[in-house]
Design an enzyme around this catalytic site. Structure first.
Site, PDB file in Angstrom:
ATOM      1  N   LYS A   1       9.351 113.144  36.325  1.00 12.33           N
ATOM      2  CA  LYS A   1       8.710 112.261  37.309  1.00 12.33           C
ATOM      3  C   LYS A   1       9.774 111.624  38.213  1.00 12.33           C
ATOM      4  CE  LYS A   1       5.805 108.173  37.689  1.00 12.33           C
ATOM      5  NZ  LYS A   1       5.019 107.135  37.032  1.00 12.33           N
TER       6      LYS A   1
ATOM      7  N   GLU B   1      18.738 113.475  30.146  1.00 13.25           N
ATOM      8  CA  GLU B   1      18.524 114.653  29.296  1.00 13.25           C
ATOM      9  C   GLU B   1      18.090 115.850  30.137  1.00 13.25           C
ATOM     10  OE1 GLU B   1      17.354 111.627  28.675  1.00 13.25           O
ATOM     11  OE2 GLU B   1      17.332 111.183  26.520  1.00 13.25           O
TER      12      GLU B   1
ATOM     13  N   GLY C   1       4.071 108.850  33.033  1.00 11.70           N
ATOM     14  CA  GLY C   1       4.626 110.055  32.409  1.00 11.70           C
ATOM     15  C   GLY C   1       3.765 110.554  31.262  1.00 11.70           C
ATOM     16  N   ARG C   2       3.354 109.646  30.380  1.00  8.64           N
ATOM     17  CA  ARG C   2       2.581 110.068  29.197  1.00  8.64           C
ATOM     18  C   ARG C   2       1.119 110.359  29.528  1.00  8.64           C
ATOM     19  NH1 ARG C   2       4.584 105.081  29.096  1.00  8.64           N
ATOM     20  NH2 ARG C   2       3.215 103.263  29.053  1.00  8.64           N
TER      21      ARG C   2
ATOM     22  N   GLU D   1       4.134 104.295  23.147  1.00 11.72           N
ATOM     23  CA  GLU D   1       4.831 103.864  24.369  1.00 11.72           C
ATOM     24  C   GLU D   1       3.899 102.989  25.211  1.00 11.72           C
ATOM     25  OE1 GLU D   1       6.423 106.565  27.642  1.00 11.72           O
ATOM     26  OE2 GLU D   1       8.276 106.278  26.529  1.00 11.72           O
TER      27      GLU D   1
ATOM     28  N   HIS E   1      -0.111 118.528   0.955  1.00 14.59           N
ATOM     29  CA  HIS E   1       0.889 118.839  -0.070  1.00 14.59           C
ATOM     30  C   HIS E   1       2.188 118.085   0.185  1.00 14.59           C
ATOM     31  CE1 HIS E   1      -1.673 121.936  -1.844  1.00 14.59           C
ATOM     32  NE2 HIS E   1      -2.107 122.067  -0.600  1.00 14.59           N
TER      33      HIS E   1
ATOM     34  N   LYS F   1      18.976 103.329  27.016  1.00 15.79           N
ATOM     35  CA  LYS F   1      19.517 104.208  28.068  1.00 15.79           C
ATOM     36  C   LYS F   1      20.765 103.581  28.683  1.00 15.79           C
ATOM     37  CE  LYS F   1      15.089 106.041  29.727  1.00 15.79           C
ATOM     38  NZ  LYS F   1      14.139 106.084  30.844  1.00 15.79           N
TER      39      LYS F   1
HETATM   40  O1  F6P Z   1      12.226 107.086  28.618  1.00 15.52           O
HETATM   41  C1  F6P Z   1      10.847 107.117  28.611  1.00 15.52           C
HETATM   42  C2  F6P Z   1      10.312 107.887  29.781  1.00 15.52           C
HETATM   43  O2  F6P Z   1      10.420 107.135  30.929  1.00 15.52           O
HETATM   44  C3  F6P Z   1       8.876 108.304  29.533  1.00 15.52           C
HETATM   45  O3  F6P Z   1       7.972 107.320  29.844  1.00 15.52           O
HETATM   46  C4  F6P Z   1       8.775 109.524  30.375  1.00 15.52           C
HETATM   47  O4  F6P Z   1       7.661 110.296  30.036  1.00 15.52           O
HETATM   48  C5  F6P Z   1      10.096 110.179  30.077  1.00 15.52           C
HETATM   49  O5  F6P Z   1      11.006 109.111  29.984  1.00 15.52           O
HETATM   50  C6  F6P Z   1      10.568 111.202  31.065  1.00 15.52           C
HETATM   51  O6  F6P Z   1      10.700 110.670  32.345  1.00 15.52           O
HETATM   52  P1  F6P Z   1      10.829 111.602  33.605  1.00 15.52           P
HETATM   53  O7  F6P Z   1       9.581 112.403  33.722  1.00 15.52           O
HETATM   54  O8  F6P Z   1      11.010 110.684  34.774  1.00 15.52           O
HETATM   55  O9  F6P Z   1      12.023 112.493  33.416  1.00 15.52           O
END
Ligand code: F6P
Length: 511
Positions: free
Chosen positions: A189, A195, A250-251, A336, A367, A477
């Protein structure tokens, strides 16, 4: 009625007694929403408790805040944004106003360009591998849904999902891919997530090393709200980017362009069925009276357990192998959203909010950890999810699977007395919901997701928290940015507390 009062309500008697004295509850405490049949009869609930919970919903203005969301109001106050994921699944020609603009035409313009792209790739024999690079909401939704809808997958296209900054994640996928036949989707987003950008750079170098710089245009697309950063990364933001909007959290974004990998896998037609499934539950949530409203009822049960009875975890147990990632997806959606301790007024909440959500597919969990659910000292309310028809040709397996789901629901609720051998005693009275549908289709998956989205929304309303921000992820972060150069550059002794300094020094000495 307020949250404090919940703790003082008279507790109903054991489920054995509730069923003995009220045989009608098995039909009365069932709600149907779209294709979902939700049996909530095996809960510590009677008509008095339910009436109090519905009063709490009224007094918390659940209807008002629901309507405010559908009206595009900026209910995400800390980020001053509307919460418009329901607009993503509205049919052509309908209206969802955000900031004085009907956003539905834009939603369909993006869907149309995604569909054209998906049709092109699905028809192109050169591409056999899709790699979605994203994390959190830009990973869990498409990864969960692509697995859930495996029965509808294009036979040639294999999807992989790379999320972790641990190089083992991308290394495994690249080692098993051929540059010429791989399409990367960089999904973020913000297009600022370390990452995702790290993994995307690694993937880009791998591709360029094999095929040269010119290949990037045919092998990389982006999904983002930030065209500038996409262009800076080297992806053509005009032609190779699919956009969405800041009013999609995002979620809550699997039904936006973030679902591109899913659309490639199942095709545009099935993707639209998926969206239609969401919309069915949106309409149910928007219009059904509170007492017949599935997300509201599920939310109220959760609030009753959190604030009335003090149960602080909840397990989601799908009896469908395809839903293996559904608990992880729900962890982000729920935790979240409602893992908050500050109210909308900026005050500390003096009551518990979002539960710890966890789970695993049945029968595997039986199990492993069901022992605790049956006989442990913590009470864990459970959602079971199951389907009448499987997507495989082994009906005897499916009968066994469903027999286990039904038996677990019964065993948890009613237990089995054994005074002579206390270790064999099953107290029962362990609450559970059973969610059933005919088959796991794209539409049914959309319905399931929307059910939980709106449940989370209602709970956030009752707890008075902002379910749509996530400030709690920021500090980690920031500190990671600070620590990163300290692991390899000039040492900065004593920059942190003594434990953190020692960890950094140990790593420097041993890396
Ligand atoms: O760190 C949490 C977050 O902001 C989530 O809410 C989001 O889904 C994820 O990181 C990834 O964010 P982006 O889509 O901006 O890379």
């Amino acid at each position: 009625m307020d949250l404090d009062a919940l703790a003082h309500l008279a507790h109903p008697t054991h489920l054995r007694e509730l069923f003995r004295t009220d045989p009608g509850r098995a039909t009365r405490y069932v709600v149907e929403a779209g294709d979902l049949r939700i049996d909530y009869s095996k809960h510590r609930l009677n008509d008095d408790i339910l009436a109090s919970l519905l009063e709490l919903a009224q007094d918390s203005d659940v209807e008002g805040r629901r309507d405010a969301m559908f009206a595009g109001e900026h209910i995400n106050v800390t980020e001053d944004r509307a919460v418009g994921h329901s607009a993503l699944r509205m049919p052509v020609g309908s209206t969802f106003m955000i900031d004085s603009e009907n956003v539905v035409p834009d939603v369909h313009a993006v869907l149309d360009s995604m569909s054209a792209f998906a049709d092109r790739i699905r028809a192109d024999d050169r591409i056999t591998r899709i790699v979605n690079i994203g994390i959190g909401g830009s990973d869990l939704g498409p990864a969960m849904a692509e697995q859930a809808l495996g029965a509808f997958r294009h036979p040639r296209l294999r999807c992989s999902f790379v999320s972790n900054i641990d190089g083992a994640d991308i290394a495994g996928v690249l080692a098993d891919s051929d540059p010429a036949s791989t399409l990367f989707i960089v999904a973020s987003k913000t297009f600022g997530t370390v990452e995702t950008l790290t993994n995307a750079r690694t993937a880009r170098s791998w591709l360029v090393d094999a095929l040269g710089e010119d290949a990037v245009i045919d092998h990389f697309v982006a999904v983002s709200t930030n065209a500038e950063r996409v262009a800076d990364f080297g992806i053509d933001s005009e032609n190779n980017m699919f956009g969405f909007w800041d009013w999609v959290g995002g979620r809550y974004s699997v039904d936006s362009a973030i679902g591109l990998s899913l659309m490639l896998a199942i095709g545009p037609g099935r993707f639209r069925e998926f969206l239609a499934g969401f919309h069915t539950i949106d309409e149910h949530f928007r219009t059904a009276p509170l007492a017949e409203n599935a997300p509201v009822l599920m939310a109220l049960l959760g609030v009753w357990y959190t604030n009335g009875l003090g149960f602080d975890t909840k397990a989601v147990l799908p009896y469908a192998n395809e839903l293996a990632r559904f608990p992880a997806y729900l962890q982000q959606l729920d935790m979240e959203s409602n893992g908050k301790s500050v109210t909308l007024e900026g005050e500390r909440a003096n009551y518990n909010t979002g539960p710890i959500v966890w789970g695993e597919t049945g029968t595997n969990g039986q199990h492993a950890f069901y022992q605790l659910i049956h006989q442990g000292t913590s009470v864990v309310p459970v959602d079971f999810i199951g389907f009448a028809k499987p997507h495989h040709d082994y009906p005897e397996h499916h009968d066994l699977l469903m027999a286990n789901l039904i038996a677990q629901s019964e065993a948890l609720a009613f237990g089995q007395m054994n005074e002579a051998e206390p270790w064999r005693n099953f107290e029962g009275d362990r609450p559970n919901t059973v969610i059933l549908a005919e088959q796991l289709t794209p539409s049914v998956l959309g319905q399931l997701i929307a059910l939980y989205e709106h449940m989370v929304h209602v709970q956030g309303t009752i707890w008075g928290v902002n379910s749509y921000d996530q400030w709690g992820v920021e500090l980690g972060k920031e500190l990671a940015n600070q620590v990163t150069p300290e692991l390899t550059g000039d040492p900065t002794p004593d920059a942190h507390d003594s434990s953190t300094n020692a960890l950094i020094n140990w790593y420097r000495a041993n890396r």
